[in-house]
Design a protein around this motif. Structure first.
Motif, PDB file in Angstrom:
ATOM      1  N   ARG A 146      25.425  25.245  65.974  1.00  0.00           N
ATOM      2  CA  ARG A 146      25.883  25.453  64.603  1.00  0.00           C
ATOM      3  C   ARG A 146      25.561  24.219  63.748  1.00  0.00           C
ATOM      4  N   GLY A 147      25.021  24.461  62.582  1.00  0.00           N
ATOM      5  CA  GLY A 147      24.657  23.386  61.664  1.00  0.00           C
ATOM      6  C   GLY A 147      23.277  22.814  61.893  1.00  0.00           C
ATOM      7  N   ARG A 148      22.528  23.381  62.838  1.00  0.00           N
ATOM      8  CA  ARG A 148      21.196  22.848  63.145  1.00  0.00           C
ATOM      9  C   ARG A 148      20.257  23.006  61.950  1.00  0.00           C
ATOM     10  N   THR A 149      20.214  24.188  61.361  1.00  0.00           N
ATOM     11  CA  THR A 149      19.317  24.424  60.232  1.00  0.00           C
ATOM     12  C   THR A 149      19.690  23.571  59.030  1.00  0.00           C
ATOM     13  N   SER A 150      20.983  23.430  58.775  1.00  0.00           N
ATOM     14  CA  SER A 150      21.419  22.603  57.644  1.00  0.00           C
ATOM     15  C   SER A 150      21.038  21.142  57.849  1.00  0.00           C
ATOM     16  N   LEU A 151      21.179  20.665  59.076  1.00  0.00           N
ATOM     17  CA  LEU A 151      20.820  19.275  59.366  1.00  0.00           C
ATOM     18  C   LEU A 151      19.317  19.067  59.240  1.00  0.00           C
TER      19      LEU A 151
END
Length: 309
Positions: free
Chosen positions: A134-139
């Motif tokens: 979770r949050g990989r794409t945002s990071l």
């Protein structure tokens, strides 16, 4: 010789259709293609020669200016070939101890920046490539968006932070500041290279009992070595050429070559261009040597992530 021998055999019609056309003459086609191939080859080499001359012209002009005496450096029209050659400017560079100190600072700062950028970027790029969380794409988007802002905007913030922690005028301030703008591109470069590593290879290592840590260091890292070298060269050159951060965050003892050359040869009322050109040629040699010995890794690393397996 009979008349039947000189008659060209007729083409036999095929069943259910028109007669087949006669077979082409391959020798004539080859003769027609060879002049075209020669023209294309000559045009390609001519284009390479023009581009090469265009790229080497600044270097040649630096060499001509460095070898010219001061009174002939500003002649108009300029001398395309130096009529009076002097090595005084190179001798003055060799006798200037401050410039060698600046060069040593550049080597230390650029080398540590390259190593730190590659190490951190390798872990981040591998995480983005082979893990889903979770949050990989945002990071990933955040790392990419950090390249959209001018680097000079970070200077004021970094200056305040380093001043608060007492890191101004130290190698640490330069290394950390250089890493902030070399790491994002290195991350995306290495992610593209890690994407080419087949997942089946990682699954086979897991079946054999290898941990994720060991898989990264003993299997994936050797395969991605050309990409790491390419990323390290980019970070090294970026740290070697930086001017504004080295001028603001360092003092005379820790400054690198770009601000050191400016402070040495460029004054308020006069600029010693021949001496500056001689010093610029000398300080560019480490980068040229690095690219000469590592160019095969550089080409392999830049093209490794072009195709995804």
């Amino acid at each position: 010789m009979s008349a039947m021998d000189t008659v060209t055999p007729a083409v036999r019609p095929t069943k259910g259709g028109p007669p087949a056309p006669p077979a082409p003459a391959p020798a004539k086609r080859r003769r027609r293609r060879r002049p075209d191939q020669r023209r294309s080859s000559v045009a390609a080499w001519a284009a390479v020669g023009v581009i090469g001359l265009f790229g080497l012209l600044p270097v040649y002009w630096m060499l001509v200016t460095a070898l010219s005496p001061d009174d002939r450096a500003f002649r108009f029209p300029p001398d395309l070939f130096p009529r009076a050659v002097t090595l005084e400017h190179f001798r003055a560079f060799a006798e200037n101890e401050a410039l060698f100190r600046y060069m040593l600072n550049s080597v230390v700062v650029a080398s540590i920046t390259a190593v730190l950028s590659v190490v951190v970027s390798a872990y981040m790029g591998y995480s983005f490539s082979k893990f889903r969380y979770r949050g990989r794409t945002s990071l990933m988007n955040f790392v990419l968006a950090s390249q959209m802002f001018p680097q000079a905007l970070l200077l004021i913030t970094l200056y305040a932070v380093f001043s608060e922690f007492g890191l101004l005028n130290t190698y640490a301030a330069l290394i950390l500041s250089f890493t902030t703008f070399t790491m994002p591109l290195c991350v995306w470069m290495l992610k593209g290279i890690f994407d080419t590593v087949p997942d089946a290879l990682l699954e086979a290592a897991a079946i054999d009992g290898a941990s994720r840590w060991r898989t990264l260091h003993t299997i994936v890292a050797p395969l991605a070595a050309p990409g790491m070298v390419a990323a390290g060269l980019f970070a090294f050159v970026r740290g070697w050429n930086d001017f504004i951060f080295a001028l603001t965050l360092a003092d005379q003892d820790t400054q690198t070559l770009p601000p050191g050359l400016v402070n040495t040869y460029i004054g308020e009322f006069q600029t010693s261009w021949p001496a500056l050109m001689a010093a610029s040629l000398v300080v560019s040699l480490p980068v040229v040597i690095a690219f000469t010995f590592l160019q095969r890794y550089l080409v392999g690393g830049l093209t490794a992530g072009a195709v995804k397996s």
